[in-house]
Design an enzyme around this catalytic site. Sequence first.
Site, PDB file in Angstrom:
ATOM      1  N   CYS A 130       2.038  21.005  28.851  1.00 53.08           N
ATOM      2  CA  CYS A 130       0.746  21.456  28.330  1.00 53.08           C
ATOM      3  C   CYS A 130       0.848  22.924  27.933  1.00 53.08           C
ATOM      4  O   CYS A 130       1.172  23.769  28.777  1.00 53.08           O
ATOM      5  CB  CYS A 130      -0.359  21.284  29.365  1.00 53.08           C
ATOM      6  N   GLY A 265      -2.312   9.541  19.210  1.00 54.33           N
ATOM      7  CA  GLY A 265      -3.154  10.579  19.786  1.00 54.33           C
ATOM      8  C   GLY A 265      -4.317  10.953  18.900  1.00 54.33           C
ATOM      9  O   GLY A 265      -5.335  10.263  18.838  1.00 54.33           O
TER      10      GLY A 265
END
Lengths: 303, 253
Positions: A130, A265
């Site tokens: 992330c 996504g």
Amino acid sequence: MADLRVNIAGLQMKNPVMTASGTFGYGLEYADLVNLEDIGGIIVKGTTLHPRQGNPYPRMAETAMGMLNCVGLQNKGAAYFCEHIYPQIKDIRTNMIVNVSGNTPEDYADCAALIDGLDNIPAIELNISCPNVKHGGMAFGTSCEGAASVVRAVRRAYHKTLIVKLSPNVTSVSDIALAVQDAGADAVSLINTLMGMAIDAERRKRVLSIGTGGLSGPAVKPVALRMVYEVARAVQVPVIGLGGISTATDAVEFLLAGASAIQIGTANFVDPTVTVKVAQGINDYLERHGCASVSEIVGAVDQ
Amino acid sequence: MTLTEVCQLHQRYVLLKARPQQGDLPAMQPGQFAQLLVENSPATYLRRPISIHDVSADTGEVSFLVQVVGEGTRHLAALSQGDRLNVLLPLGRGFTLPQSPAERILLVGGGVGVAPLLYMGRCMAAMGCRPTFLLGARTGADLLRLDQYSQFGEVYVTTEDGSMGEKGFVTQHSLLSSQRFDRISVCGPKPMMVAVARYAKASATDCEVSLENMMACGLGACLCCVEDTAQQGHVCVCQEGPVFNINELKWQI
């Protein structure tokens, strides 16, 4: 109808299409728009041991054929997930997979151990990539030692299928992939978002609250495809490919590059039914090319 | 959906009317919004969140008032009658409707923020209520479709250049010093909504605002459009809003 079933390190999937973490909520948000059971796997929003508020607004900026985000892992924590969300999703008849993040290897392991106790969660995806948090996240995923330390800690605490999601913000993604494979990962998924920035020229300000964010959407697809191709040739574990997939053709390209399954996504934001369309389109491709099953095209691009 | 009418109202505004290709429109609350797909636009990727401007039960059409601000809305404005429009709707939580016809409701709109107030007026009229509209814009030419609003209630306007109505901002309108209301529902630029919220707080009037935080999905999945709230921390504007009571927010008012 071609055989769309795939097996990712023991994870049985009815088709190779999964949703990428952070783009499909807990599946429930999309339940009125798409039949969740037609999707091969649903990777739910990133979950951490303790609740996180995430980064301040603004958290997104649209870019040419894509977007930047800096959500920063907003979630209510693993205990809340187990108590309140798991009961709502445990009977959805597909692979419900939890994406796990943390600040330290111990955080990751403790969070994974809680998820390990949930019968109907057959796998976790470890987020060591992330770009939007100060501690943990990509800090682990950008060095072989850091990545391996998290995977080793989680491997001791977690006994089902362990997928590790890799960062593209590195010099050699294959080296990281090898390191996590050696530390006990059952599969790798890539790519997470590419770090980027948006600037508002009129106001002379950076658009996102923390200045930078992760780029996703069709804009990143060529980068993702190259990395999936490289990693699939470097490791023995299955590779799950993602990064800008929005059509069945995109998905087939990732399979040909060496991915055993794919994730969708950002395209979920544009078309909530894209996953089932892509699964159908993969079938059409296989039929058109006289292939009996998905496995026939995995890594089948000409050398 | 299929576009049944595309009307260029002004240099920067277009009115789109659309009807489902099959079946009827779902029930919609005023203040809810739709996500419009922008096709063939390589410089953009995401849908555009647009307020539900009006709904016609007779013709089965929903209308959107679109302000052209960038590439995405420019593509939407370039559509023609008969074109397909891919729409997700209705999304979010709308304005509070009055409990009784006697409630005095002020609907304040600024710029393209006037859009959802027309359907709010229509729904209130159907309940026997007559709202008061206070609409503001930069110039008189930016005040669109006033005749439509006046079907449902008294319309007061302000313009920054004084070319129509009272000169100045909506919060400077004499109406606010001469009349009291039970609730104010506001949609417009944030500085305007903050100013109205201040007035409402100072005059102990219930007030709700419609936020337009930047969003990707509109479904509560991407967590991009969050607003910080007093009770629940970051919540998605697309799901918990776009309409919030000002007491729920952490605005400095």
